[in-house]
Motif scaffolding. Structure first.
Motif, short mmCIF file in Angstrom:
data_model
loop_
_atom_site.label_atom_id
_atom_site.label_comp_id
_atom_site.label_asym_id
_atom_site.label_seq_id
_atom_site.Cartn_x
_atom_site.Cartn_y
_atom_site.Cartn_z
N THR A 73 12.20 -6.03 -2.19
CA THR A 73 12.15 -6.45 -0.75
C THR A 73 12.57 -7.75 -0.32
O THR A 73 12.99 -7.92 0.56
CB THR A 73 10.50 -6.38 -0.40
OG1 THR A 73 10.00 -5.14 -0.79
CG2 THR A 73 10.01 -6.71 1.09
N ARG A 107 -0.59 -2.50 3.15
CA ARG A 107 -0.49 -1.92 1.78
C ARG A 107 1.08 -1.94 1.23
O ARG A 107 1.42 -2.14 0.21
CB ARG A 107 -0.83 -0.37 1.80
CG ARG A 107 -0.66 0.23 0.51
CD ARG A 107 -1.18 1.81 0.47
NE ARG A 107 -0.89 2.29 -0.73
CZ ARG A 107 -1.18 3.52 -0.94
NH1 ARG A 107 -1.73 4.50 -0.15
NH2 ARG A 107 -0.98 4.15 -2.06
N TYR A 108 1.98 -1.92 2.43
CA TYR A 108 3.43 -2.07 2.31
C TYR A 108 3.91 -3.44 2.86
O TYR A 108 3.80 -3.53 3.85
CB TYR A 108 4.14 -0.83 2.65
CG TYR A 108 3.54 0.63 2.37
CD1 TYR A 108 4.05 0.99 0.87
CD2 TYR A 108 2.84 1.31 3.03
CE1 TYR A 108 3.32 2.23 0.47
CE2 TYR A 108 2.40 2.55 2.63
CZ TYR A 108 2.50 2.85 1.13
OH TYR A 108 2.27 4.06 0.67
N GLU A 111 6.43 -3.29 5.73
CA GLU A 111 5.86 -3.11 7.04
C GLU A 111 5.25 -4.51 7.58
O GLU A 111 5.33 -5.06 8.60
CB GLU A 111 4.85 -2.12 6.91
CG GLU A 111 3.97 -1.94 8.21
CD GLU A 111 3.05 -1.07 8.00
OE1 GLU A 111 2.07 -0.78 8.91
OE2 GLU A 111 2.48 -0.57 6.62
#
Length: 129
Positions: A73, A107-108, A111
């Motif tokens: 990420t 959670r991600y 996002e």
């Protein structure tokens, strides 16, 4: 998983050797079988195969929640900052962002990053009014 008591290895405090067979799935590819090996200074009385399997799963939990997120990420491995204290400082900032996004209920991580692209939104994420 298999664990065996060992002696006379080139590792001075090795008490057990471990072999883990597991299936590995990479998105878009068929599953492959993988074998990982390890050693530990814990004796069988201190940690049997079940406890060592738990330790192995916990290690991958850390890998999945921290290192993978930083590498994929945030592109940490591709960073060109390599001098002085800059790499450590950037790692601290990345860790703070990951923690704040998770604390906000995401959670991600990608996002959460997309929802906080403006300066105001990013500051609000860290508790600044």
């Amino acid at each position: 998983m298999k664990a065996a008591t060992v002696a006379h290895l080139d590792f001075p405090h090795a008490a057990q050797a471990i072999r883990i067979h597991r299936w590995r799935r990479v998105k878009g590819r068929p599953a492959t079988r993988e074998t990982a090996y390890g050693i530990t200074s814990l004796t069988f009385e201190q940690a049997g195969a079940a406890l060592l399997a738990t330790f192995a799963r916990q290690h991958w939990h850390i890998e999945d929640r921290q290192h993978y997120v930083r590498d994929v990420t945030f592109g940490e491995d591709a960073s060109t900052s390599r001098t002085g204290r800059a790499p450590a400082a950037l790692a601290i900032f990345r860790g703070a962002v990951i923690t704040a996004i998770r604390a906000a209920g995401y959670r991600y991580i990608p996002e959460g990053r997309l929802d906080h692209v403006t300066a105001t939104a990013a500051l609000n994420l860290h508790g600044f009014p």
